[in-house]
Design a protein around this motif. Sequence first.
Motif, PDB file in Angstrom:
ATOM      1  N   ARG A 187       0.845  -1.194   0.000  1.00 10.01           N
ATOM      2  CA  ARG A 187       0.000   0.000   0.000  1.00 10.01           C
ATOM      3  C   ARG A 187       0.884   1.250   0.000  1.00 10.01           C
ATOM      4  NH1 ARG A 187      -5.015   0.686   4.078  1.00 10.01           N
ATOM      5  NH2 ARG A 187      -5.822  -0.884   2.614  1.00 10.01           N
ATOM      6  N   GLY A 188       0.649   2.110  -0.967  1.00 13.10           N
ATOM      7  CA  GLY A 188       1.431   3.335  -1.070  1.00 13.10           C
ATOM      8  C   GLY A 188       2.776   3.144  -1.746  1.00 13.10           C
ATOM      9  N   GLY A 189       3.096   1.905  -2.122  1.00 17.21           N
ATOM     10  CA  GLY A 189       4.381   1.636  -2.759  1.00 17.21           C
ATOM     11  C   GLY A 189       4.269   1.638  -4.271  1.00 17.21           C
ATOM     12  N   ASP A 190       5.364   1.284  -4.922  1.00  9.38           N
ATOM     13  CA  ASP A 190       5.389   1.250  -6.382  1.00  9.38           C
ATOM     14  C   ASP A 190       4.649   0.039  -6.941  1.00  9.38           C
ATOM     15  OD1 ASP A 190       6.905   3.577  -6.453  1.00  9.38           O
ATOM     16  OD2 ASP A 190       8.820   2.483  -6.408  1.00  9.38           O
ATOM     17  N   ALA A 210      -6.089 -14.642   3.562  1.00  6.93           N
ATOM     18  CA  ALA A 210      -5.277 -14.148   2.450  1.00  6.93           C
ATOM     19  C   ALA A 210      -5.937 -12.952   1.782  1.00  6.93           C
ATOM     20  CB  ALA A 210      -5.044 -15.264   1.432  1.00  6.93           C
ATOM     21  N   VAL A 211      -7.259 -12.999   1.601  1.00  6.40           N
ATOM     22  CA  VAL A 211      -7.963 -11.893   0.954  1.00  6.40           C
ATOM     23  C   VAL A 211      -7.975 -10.670   1.857  1.00  6.40           C
ATOM     24  CG1 VAL A 211     -10.141 -11.153  -0.081  1.00  6.40           C
ATOM     25  CG2 VAL A 211      -9.367 -13.503  -0.386  1.00  6.40           C
ATOM     26  N   VAL A 212      -8.158 -10.878   3.158  1.00 12.24           N
ATOM     27  CA  VAL A 212      -8.111  -9.764   4.110  1.00 12.24           C
ATOM     28  C   VAL A 212      -6.733  -9.100   4.072  1.00 12.24           C
ATOM     29  CG1 VAL A 212      -8.145  -9.156   6.560  1.00 12.24           C
ATOM     30  CG2 VAL A 212      -9.910 -10.666   5.628  1.00 12.24           C
ATOM     31  N   GLU A 213      -5.694  -9.912   4.017  1.00 15.76           N
ATOM     32  CA  GLU A 213      -4.339  -9.363   3.940  1.00 15.76           C
ATOM     33  C   GLU A 213      -4.130  -8.605   2.637  1.00 15.76           C
ATOM     34  OE1 GLU A 213       0.363 -10.786   4.000  1.00 15.76           O
ATOM     35  OE2 GLU A 213      -1.229 -12.239   4.403  1.00 15.76           O
ATOM     36  N   CYS A 214      -4.643  -9.146   1.538  1.00  7.96           N
ATOM     37  CA  CYS A 214      -4.533  -8.460   0.251  1.00  7.96           C
ATOM     38  C   CYS A 214      -5.218  -7.102   0.320  1.00  7.96           C
ATOM     39  CB  CYS A 214      -5.155  -9.318  -0.841  1.00  7.96           C
ATOM     40  SG  CYS A 214      -5.018  -8.616  -2.507  1.00  7.96           S
ATOM     41  N   ASN A 215      -6.379  -7.052   0.944  1.00 12.14           N
ATOM     42  CA  ASN A 215      -7.102  -5.790   1.097  1.00 12.14           C
ATOM     43  C   ASN A 215      -6.272  -4.757   1.842  1.00 12.14           C
ATOM     44  OD1 ASN A 215      -9.571  -4.106   1.013  1.00 12.14           O
ATOM     45  ND2 ASN A 215      -9.612  -4.461   3.216  1.00 12.14           N
ATOM     46  N   SER A 216      -5.515  -5.207   2.845  1.00  8.49           N
ATOM     47  CA  SER A 216      -4.707  -4.282   3.643  1.00  8.49           C
ATOM     48  C   SER A 216      -3.526  -3.719   2.852  1.00  8.49           C
ATOM     49  CB  SER A 216      -4.181  -4.991   4.902  1.00  8.49           C
ATOM     50  OG  SER A 216      -3.178  -5.954   4.573  1.00  8.49           O
ATOM     51  N   LYS A 217      -3.188  -4.361   1.718  1.00  6.34           N
ATOM     52  CA  LYS A 217      -2.035  -3.928   0.929  1.00  6.34           C
ATOM     53  C   LYS A 217      -2.417  -3.077  -0.276  1.00  6.34           C
ATOM     54  CE  LYS A 217       0.832  -7.955   2.137  1.00  6.34           C
ATOM     55  NZ  LYS A 217       1.561  -9.138   1.601  1.00  6.34           N
ATOM     56  N   ASP A 219      -4.726   0.134  -2.238  1.00  7.11           N
ATOM     57  CA  ASP A 219      -5.170   1.508  -2.038  1.00  7.11           C
ATOM     58  C   ASP A 219      -6.631   1.509  -1.587  1.00  7.11           C
ATOM     59  OD1 ASP A 219      -5.916   4.159  -2.186  1.00  7.11           O
ATOM     60  OD2 ASP A 219      -5.225   4.467  -4.234  1.00  7.11           O
ATOM     61  N   PRO A 220      -6.931   2.007  -0.381  1.00  2.85           N
ATOM     62  CA  PRO A 220      -8.317   1.963   0.117  1.00  2.85           C
ATOM     63  C   PRO A 220      -9.277   2.815  -0.699  1.00  2.85           C
ATOM     64  CG  PRO A 220      -6.954   3.294   1.566  1.00  2.85           C
ATOM     65  CD  PRO A 220      -6.013   2.642   0.591  1.00  2.85           C
ATOM     66  N   THR A 221      -8.769   3.796  -1.446  1.00  2.00           N
ATOM     67  CA  THR A 221      -9.662   4.626  -2.261  1.00  2.00           C
ATOM     68  C   THR A 221     -10.050   3.944  -3.561  1.00  2.00           C
ATOM     69  OG1 THR A 221      -7.866   5.761  -3.452  1.00  2.00           O
ATOM     70  CG2 THR A 221      -8.537   6.681  -1.324  1.00  2.00           C
ATOM     71  N   GLN A 222      -9.391   2.822  -3.869  1.00  2.00           N
ATOM     72  CA  GLN A 222      -9.645   2.122  -5.121  1.00  2.00           C
ATOM     73  C   GLN A 222     -10.177   0.707  -4.913  1.00  2.00           C
ATOM     74  OE1 GLN A 222      -9.759   4.064  -7.781  1.00  2.00           O
ATOM     75  NE2 GLN A 222      -7.919   3.563  -8.932  1.00  2.00           N
ATOM     76  N   THR A 223     -10.286   0.286  -3.650  1.00  2.00           N
ATOM     77  CA  THR A 223     -10.563  -1.110  -3.358  1.00  2.00           C
ATOM     78  C   THR A 223     -11.879  -1.286  -2.617  1.00  2.00           C
ATOM     79  OG1 THR A 223      -8.177  -1.468  -3.162  1.00  2.00           O
ATOM     80  CG2 THR A 223      -9.623  -3.224  -2.354  1.00  2.00           C
ATOM     81  N   SER A 224     -12.707  -2.210  -3.098  1.00  2.00           N
ATOM     82  CA  SER A 224     -13.929  -2.621  -2.416  1.00  2.00           C
ATOM     83  C   SER A 224     -13.734  -4.044  -1.902  1.00  2.00           C
ATOM     84  CB  SER A 224     -15.129  -2.581  -3.365  1.00  2.00           C
ATOM     85  OG  SER A 224     -15.299  -1.297  -3.913  1.00  2.00           O
ATOM     86  N   ALA A 277     -11.736   3.692   6.326  1.00  2.00           N
ATOM     87  CA  ALA A 277     -10.524   4.470   6.122  1.00  2.00           C
ATOM     88  C   ALA A 277      -9.451   3.828   6.976  1.00  2.00           C
ATOM     89  CB  ALA A 277     -10.754   5.913   6.545  1.00  2.00           C
ATOM     90  N   SER A 278      -8.498   3.151   6.328  1.00  2.00           N
ATOM     91  CA  SER A 278      -7.496   2.386   7.059  1.00  2.00           C
ATOM     92  C   SER A 278      -6.267   3.239   7.310  1.00  2.00           C
ATOM     93  CB  SER A 278      -7.096   1.145   6.261  1.00  2.00           C
ATOM     94  OG  SER A 278      -8.219   0.331   6.057  1.00  2.00           O
ATOM     95  N   ILE A 279      -5.932   3.415   8.567  1.00  2.00           N
ATOM     96  CA  ILE A 279      -4.742   4.149   8.960  1.00  2.00           C
ATOM     97  C   ILE A 279      -3.947   3.265   9.897  1.00  2.00           C
ATOM     98  CG2 ILE A 279      -3.870   6.221  10.088  1.00  2.00           C
ATOM     99  CD1 ILE A 279      -6.491   7.601   9.442  1.00  2.00           C
ATOM    100  N   ASP A 280      -2.718   2.902   9.449  1.00  2.00           N
ATOM    101  CA  ASP A 280      -1.849   2.021  10.214  1.00  2.00           C
ATOM    102  C   ASP A 280      -2.564   0.720  10.578  1.00  2.00           C
ATOM    103  OD1 ASP A 280       0.185   3.871  10.153  1.00  2.00           O
ATOM    104  OD2 ASP A 280      -0.477   4.864  11.983  1.00  2.00           O
ATOM    105  N   GLY A 281      -3.353   0.214   9.616  1.00  2.00           N
ATOM    106  CA  GLY A 281      -3.995  -1.077   9.816  1.00  2.00           C
ATOM    107  C   GLY A 281      -5.264  -1.005  10.628  1.00  2.00           C
ATOM    108  N   SER A 282      -5.663   0.169  11.079  1.00  2.00           N
ATOM    109  CA  SER A 282      -6.886   0.277  11.855  1.00  2.00           C
ATOM    110  C   SER A 282      -8.079   0.186  10.937  1.00  2.00           C
ATOM    111  CB  SER A 282      -6.929   1.609  12.618  1.00  2.00           C
ATOM    112  OG  SER A 282      -7.010   2.677  11.704  1.00  2.00           O
TER     113      SER A 282
END
Length: 311
Positions: A187-190, A210-217, A219-224, A277-282
């Motif tokens: 998230r936020g990387g290249d 695995a899907v939950v982890e993928c979600n955390s990686k 962009d939250p503004t682009q991911t449902s 809105a995920s901030i530091d995994g919250s």
Amino acid sequence: MAPPNPNAQRSSPTMMWDSTSLFQFGDMQEIIQNFVRVHVDAPGMEEGAPVFPVGYQYPSLDQLADMIPCILQYLNFSTIIGIGVGAGAYILSRYALNHQDTVEGLVLINIDPNAKGWMDWAAHKLTGLTSSISEMILGHLFSQEELSRNSELIQKYRNIIARAPNLDNIELYWNSYNNRRDLNLERGGDITLKCPVMLVVGDQAPHEDAVVECNSKLDPTQTSFLKMADSGGQPQLTQPGKLTEAIKYFLQGMGYMASSCMTRLSRSRTASLTSAASIDGSRSRSRTMSQSSESGTLSSGPPGHTMEVSC
């Protein structure tokens, strides 16, 4: 392949990988009428495929992703919306990372973006000593609860896999999947998916973590993120109606099918969409939209947040 519907507001190719059963569902016909649909089989997975000779080197998932540009060039497609399940979701994601400009959006069901660790590898090898390839694949596709119930659906897929004339090919594909590389999403990387993405998984499914982890990686503004209750390991098989409606919402968010009428979720007793809105995994919630059968209305809010939908 059918030509685009001339009456559709917008038309774009949709490329699918391992999601044929979902598109056979009746409610999906509205989506089919608005898009050019292409189904892609991995080598040797098509109906009537001959068995590969002994010693055949099956392509890696990365190599399968590298084949997609040739398909698009042959069909004269400039962009796609990809829909994939399991290995297909991984292949489409790998392709999207390398060809961002050609992917408008992705619907990824049961994606595992991680390579197998040593513990997973050892467990897989031990399981292979005591279980048949068909039982290992079933354990990958369905939850333990589903397997213990041994429902008609489980029996159907057990028979399909066990009696498949190309079972040797399926095993080669299975091995390629288990030897996949890590997508290294950040998230936020290249290295990240820059198109709109809808992640789908069943509640208590084998791939849930695995899907939950993928979600955390991503962009939250682009991911449902859609976690479906009572759907088991294959929501496209057990809850096709709810998943179809979620896909319609996703496509509407991309600017397609603006006139599509939503009915199934509006008939649900409760259907909630919450933006995260995920901030530091919250998992703080910045906006909540709720819908009940009594009101029949859905409050609106600004788009662009990660939305988690529990069905």
